[in-house]
Design a protein around this motif. Structure first.
Motif, mmCIF file in Angstrom:
data_model
loop_
_atom_site.group_PDB
_atom_site.id
_atom_site.type_symbol
_atom_site.label_atom_id
_atom_site.label_comp_id
_atom_site.label_asym_id
_atom_site.label_seq_id
_atom_site.Cartn_x
_atom_site.Cartn_y
_atom_site.Cartn_z
ATOM 1 N N GLU A 36 59.618 61.951 61.436
ATOM 2 C CA GLU A 36 60.728 61.049 61.137
ATOM 3 C C GLU A 36 61.464 61.523 59.897
ATOM 4 O O GLU A 36 60.854 62.027 58.940
ATOM 5 C CB GLU A 36 60.210 59.625 60.919
ATOM 6 N N ASP A 37 62.784 61.351 59.917
ATOM 7 C CA ASP A 37 63.612 61.769 58.793
ATOM 8 C C ASP A 37 63.380 60.848 57.604
ATOM 9 O O ASP A 37 63.185 59.643 57.740
ATOM 10 C CB ASP A 37 65.087 61.753 59.197
ATOM 11 N N ALA A 38 63.424 61.444 56.406
ATOM 12 C CA ALA A 38 63.249 60.682 55.169
ATOM 13 C C ALA A 38 64.231 61.211 54.134
ATOM 14 O O ALA A 38 64.658 62.369 54.187
ATOM 15 C CB ALA A 38 61.821 60.802 54.648
ATOM 16 N N ASP A 39 64.615 60.328 53.220
ATOM 17 C CA ASP A 39 65.521 60.733 52.147
ATOM 18 C C ASP A 39 64.724 61.551 51.144
ATOM 19 O O ASP A 39 63.949 61.009 50.353
ATOM 20 C CB ASP A 39 66.132 59.499 51.489
ATOM 21 N N GLU A 40 64.951 62.858 51.164
ATOM 22 C CA GLU A 40 64.162 63.759 50.327
ATOM 23 C C GLU A 40 64.907 64.077 49.039
ATOM 24 O O GLU A 40 66.149 64.068 48.994
ATOM 25 C CB GLU A 40 63.871 65.053 51.081
ATOM 26 N N PRO A 41 64.182 64.375 47.977
ATOM 27 C CA PRO A 41 64.830 64.736 46.717
ATOM 28 C C PRO A 41 65.453 66.123 46.807
ATOM 29 O O PRO A 41 65.151 66.896 47.721
ATOM 30 C CB PRO A 41 63.676 64.699 45.714
ATOM 31 N N PRO A 42 66.313 66.447 45.865
ATOM 32 C CA PRO A 42 66.938 67.778 45.881
ATOM 33 C C PRO A 42 65.890 68.883 45.789
ATOM 34 O O PRO A 42 64.799 68.703 45.242
ATOM 35 C CB PRO A 42 67.834 67.758 44.645
#
Length: 711
Positions: A383-389
Motif C-alpha cells: 500500500e502507498d504511504a506518504d514517505e519522507p524525502p
C-alpha cells in the motif's frame, strides 16, 4: 448374591454335619489295638509330649481322636460339635473329667467335661484365624489328679468360599501407542482373594473383560491385557474404558467375583501430515513499514499433538523471497511472515510467495504414507504511504579552501519526494550542528554557502546536518550528514620549533656545531614542509658564525673561529631568516641567543657568568661561603645602626596640636621621559654583568634584537 451363598453353604454343610454326628461313635468304638496312643506318637501329639510320656513310663494308654476340623462361617441354633476327646483309661465309670485349655478355650471352644465333646460356640472366620492350638487333659473327678500328661492338639478352621476377589490397586490407568499392532501388551492387573489358596478352588481366579471389547482382550489366568484390534487411531478415539472381572472357583458357576476399571489412553504418534487451513492467503502492508514487522500469519493444522504436531515453515518460491522471511512460532504452531528489506510502492505493488509447512519429527513407520508437509500461496499487496524525502546520497563530503570568499558556494545537496504525488522540498541547516552559523543553505536548491571566514589551523572538519522537509506535509522530514573539509592555503610563516638558546665554549674549535635548530609551520602543504634558512643580508659576512642546512630539514650553527671570551662579549644574537615552499612563499626572522661559557676540556659547560671568570682561581668554595657570611653580617650591623640612629632623632611623644597630615611629603615633579631612561640604564640593575662593561655598548640595540656588533 446372598441367596446363592446360602444355597452353597447348605450344599456343603449337609454332608459335613452327618459326618460329624457319626464320627464320635466311630472313634469311640474303635478297637484298642487300632487306637493311637501318646506313647507311640499320636499324630496330634508333639515330641515334647512323647518325651514326658517316656519319663512316666506309661504304656498302652493315651488319647484317641482323629484330626479335628470346623467349617468357618457356620451359624445355627446350636453350637457346632467339633469332636470328642476320649482316653483309654476311661472305662465309662464317669470318674474322669476332661479339661480343655489354650487358644479360645472357654470362649470359642467349650468341652463337656464328662463326655469330652468339644463344641464351637462362636462363628469362626478362617481369614481372621486359620487354626487354634489347644491342650487336653484327663484328671480324676474326685481328686483332680491328672491321669495322663497334658497333650496339645490343633483345630483347623476349614475354608469356604466366602470372600470375593478384590482389585486393591484399582481403578487402573494405562497407555498404549496408537496404530499399535494386534496383540500389543497394554498392562496387567491383579486381584487378590482372601480364601485359602490350597484348599479347593475358592481362591482360583479367572479374569475376563465385561466391557471394552472388541478393542482389548485379557488372558484369563495372567490378567495381561492386550490390544484386540490393530491400528487404533487416537485422532478417532483417544480414551477407552475397560471393565475387568475376576471370578473365583475357577470361573465356575457359584463362584464369587470382583470388578475394576481400566482407562486406556492412546498416545500420539506422528501419523498425520500438517495441512494448511486454506490454500491462499492475502495480506496487505504499507510501504513504510518498519523492517522486521510481522505482516501476517499462516497456520498448518496437524491432528497430532505435542512434538508430533510441530512444523517448520519456509518460503520455497515466489518473487518476494529476498524481501520477506517466515519464522515458526512454536507456541502457536504457525508461521509468521516478516519484512526483511524496505518496500517501495512506486517500484512494485504486490508479491506472491509459496510457503511450506513440514513436520519436524518424522516417524519412520509412517514415512511411506507420503510427504509430511503441505504448501500454500501467499499474496502480499503493498500500500502507498506518504514517505519522507530521500536524499541523493546517504552522506555528503564537501571541500573548501580556508581563504574562500564569504557567500561562495561550497557544495550542494539534493532530495526528492518518492511518492507519486511528489511534493516540493525545502532545505535547512540543523543549527544544533552549526552553533557558530558558519554556513548557510539555499532553501530551494540546497546550495551551501560560506557565512564566516574559515581557518584550517583552528578546525579542519565541520560536520553539519541538512534537513529536507516536504512543503505539503511538514511532518515528513529527512536528515543527512554533511562533512566539510577545510583545505589548507599558505597563510602562516615558518618559525623556530622551540625557544632555542645556544652555548659556546671559550675553548671551542673552529667549525664546531654550536646548536641545531628546526622550524615548524602551522600550514599543511600536500608535499610536506621544506624550509630555506639564511642570515640577514647585512650579516652574510658574519665573522663569528656560519649556518649549514641539514638533510632532515634542520639547520646547524657553526663557530668560525676559536678564542671567544666572556670578558670580551658574553652574549651574541644571531638573526636567522626561515622561508617555506608555499605559493606564494612566506618567511620570518627568528633570533638565536648564543652565550659564551666556560667549559671543561671535554666540552662540558661549567659556568656562563663573567663574575665566576674573574674570581681568583685558588679560592675554595668554603672561603667563598665565609666571605659571603661576613658581608651579610656587616649588612645587618649597618641596618641596625641606621635604625637605632633614626629612632634616637625622632621625638618620643607627639604633640596633640600637631597635624599628622603635615608630615606627608608631596612630590609633583614630572619625569624627564626618554632623557631620564638614557641617563640611567635600568638594565644595569637587572644584569650586574654590565658593571664590568662586558655588555654591548648600545643596550637599545640588544632590546630590539639586532645589536650593532651582534656578530
Amino acid at each position: 448374591m446372598p441367596e446363592r451363598l446360602a444355597e452353597t453353604l447348605v450344599d456343603l454343610w449337609t454332608p459335613l454335619i452327618i459326618l460329624w454326628i457319626t464320627l464320635p461313635t466311630c472313634v469311640y468304638m474303635a478297637p484298642m489295638n487300632q487306637a493311637h496312643t501318646l506313647t507311640t506318637g499320636s499324630p496330634l501329639g508333639l515330641s515334647r509330649q512323647s518325651e514326658e510320656l517316656r519319663i512316666l513310663n506309661r504304656s498302652k494308654r493315651g488319647w484317641v481322636w482323629n484330626q479335628m476340623f470346623v467349617l468357618e462361617e457356620f451359624s445355627g441354633p446350636e453350637p457346632i460339635l467339633v469332636g470328642r476327646l476320649h482316653t483309654d483309661l476311661d472305662p465309662g465309670s464317669k470318674k474322669i473329667k476332661y479339661i480343655l485349655s489354650g487358644d479360645g478355650a472357654g470362649t470359642i471352644f467349650q468341652i463337656n467335661d464328662i463326655t469330652g465333646d468339644i463344641h464351637a460356640i462362636k462363628r469362626l472366620d478362617r481369614e481372621e484365624k486359620a487354626e487354634y492350638t489347644l491342650t487336653a487333659q484327663a484328671v480324676d473327678w474326685e481328686t483332680n489328679k491328672p491321669l495322663e500328661p497334658p497333650s496339645e492338639f490343633i483345630i483347623k478352621v476349614q475354608d469356604i468360599n466366602d470372600n470375593a476377589p478384590e482389585f486393591l490397586n484399582g481403578p487402573y490407568h494405562a497407555t498404549v501407542p496408537e496404530m499399535s499392532i494386534l496383540g500389543t501388551s497394554v498392562t496387567n492387573v491383579t486381584a487378590t482373594d482372601a480364601d485359602d489358596p490350597v484348599y479347593g478352588n475358592s481362591a482360583k481366579l479367572v479374569y475376563s473383560i465385561l466391557e471394552g471389547q472388541p478393542y482389548f482382550s485379557i488372558e484369563p489366568e495372567t490378567a495381561i491385557i492386550k490390544t484386540a484390534l490393530p491400528n487404533m487411531d487416537r485422532e478417532a478415539k483417544e480414551e477407552y474404558l475397560v471393565v475387568i472381572q475376576a471370578k473365583d472357583m475357577g470361573g465356575h458357576s457359584g463362584g464369587l467375583s470382583g470388578t475394576t476399571t481400566l482407562t486406556v489412553t492412546l498416545t500420539d504418534v506422528n501419523d498425520n501430515p500438517p495441512k494448511f487451513a486454506q490454500s491462499l492467503y492475502h495480506f496487505s502492508v504499507p510501504e513504510d513499514v518498519v523492517l522486521g514487522t510481522a505482516i501476517g500469519r499462516v497456520k498448518a493444522n496437524d491432528q497430532d499433538i505435542g512434538e508430533n504436531a510441530q512444523s517448520s515453515y519456509d518460503i520455497i518460491d515466489g518473487d518476494g523471497t529476498a524481501l520477506f522471511e517466515i519464522t515458526s512460532d512454536t507456541q502457536a504452531q504457525d508461521g509468521v511472515i516478516r519484512l526483511r528489506k524496505p518496500l517501495d510502492f512506486e517500484t512494485k505493488k504486490s508479491y506472491t510467495l509459496k510457503v511450506e509447512a513440514a513436520n519436524i519429527h518424522i516417524d519412520p513407520r509412517f514415512s511411506g504414507r507420503g510427504p509430511f508437509k503441505d504448501t500454500a500461496t501467499v499474496k502480499i499487496v503493498v500500500e502507498d504511504a506518504d514517505e519522507p524525502p530521500v536524499f541523493s546520497s546517504p552522506t555528503y563530503l564537501l571541500e573548501v579552501h580556508e581563504n574562500a570568499a564569504l557567500n561562495s558556494v561550497i557544495g550542494q545537496v539534493t532530495a526528492r519526494d518518492p511518492d507519486i504525488t511528489s511534493s516540493p522540498i525545502r532545505f535547512s541547516i540543523d543549527r544544533h550542528t552549526d552553533l557558530e552559523r558558519q554556513f548557510n543553505i539555499n532553501a530551494d536548491d540546497g546550495k551551501i554557502t560560506l557565512a564566516t571566514p574559515l581557518d584550517r589551523e583552528l578546525s579542519v572538519w565541520h560536520n553539519i546536518t541538512i534537513i529536507a522537509t516536504e512543503i505539503r506535509n511538514h511532518s515528513q522530514i529527512s536528515r543527512v550528514p554533511v562533512a566539510i573539509k577545510v583545505l589548507d592555503v599558505n597563510d602562516n610563516a615558518p618559525e623556530f620549533a622551540a625557544e632555542y638558546e645556544a652555548f659556546l665554549c671559550e675553548n671551542g674549535k673552529p667549525g664546531q656545531v654550536i646548536q641545531t635548530v628546526s622550524a615548524m609551520d602551522k600550514d599543511d602543504p600536500k608535499n610536506g614542509h621544506y624550509f630555506l634558512y639564511s642570515l640577514l643580508p647585512e650579516m652574510v659576512n658574519n665573522p663569528n658564525f656560519t649556518i649549514k642546512k641539514n638533510e632532515d630539514n634542520s639547520l646547524s650553527i657553526l663557530a668560525k673561529h676559536n678564542g671567544f671570551s666572556r670578558q670580551k662579549q658574553e652574549v651574541y644574537l644571531l638573526p636567522i631568516v626561515i622561508s617555506d615552499s608555499g605559493n606564494p612563499p612566506l618567511s620570518s626572522t627568528s633570533t638565536l641567543t648564543i652565550r659564551v661559557c666556560g667549559c671543561s676540556n671535554d666540552g662540558v659547560v661549567q659556568s656562563c657568568n663573567v663574575e665566576a671568570y674573574v674570581l681568583p682561581i685558588g679560592l675554595s668554595m668554603g672561603a667563598l661561603i665565609a666571605i659571603l657570611a661576613c658581608i651579610i653580617l656587616l649588612l645587618v650591623i649597618v641596618v641596625l645602626f641606621v635604625t637605632l640612629r633614626r629612632h634616637k632623632n625622632e621625638p618620643l611623644i607627639i604633640k596633640d596640636d600637631e597635624d599628622v597630615r603635615e608630615n606627608i611629603i608631596r612630590y609633583d615633579d614630572e619625569g624627564g621621559g626618554e632623557e631620564d631612561t638614557e641617563a640611567f640604564d635600568i638594565a644595569t640593575l637587572q644584569n650586574p654583568d654590565g658593571i664590568n662593561g662586558f655588555l654591548p655598548h648600545d643596550r637599545r640595540g640588544l632590546l630590539r634584537g639586532i645589536p650593532e656588533n651582534a656578530a
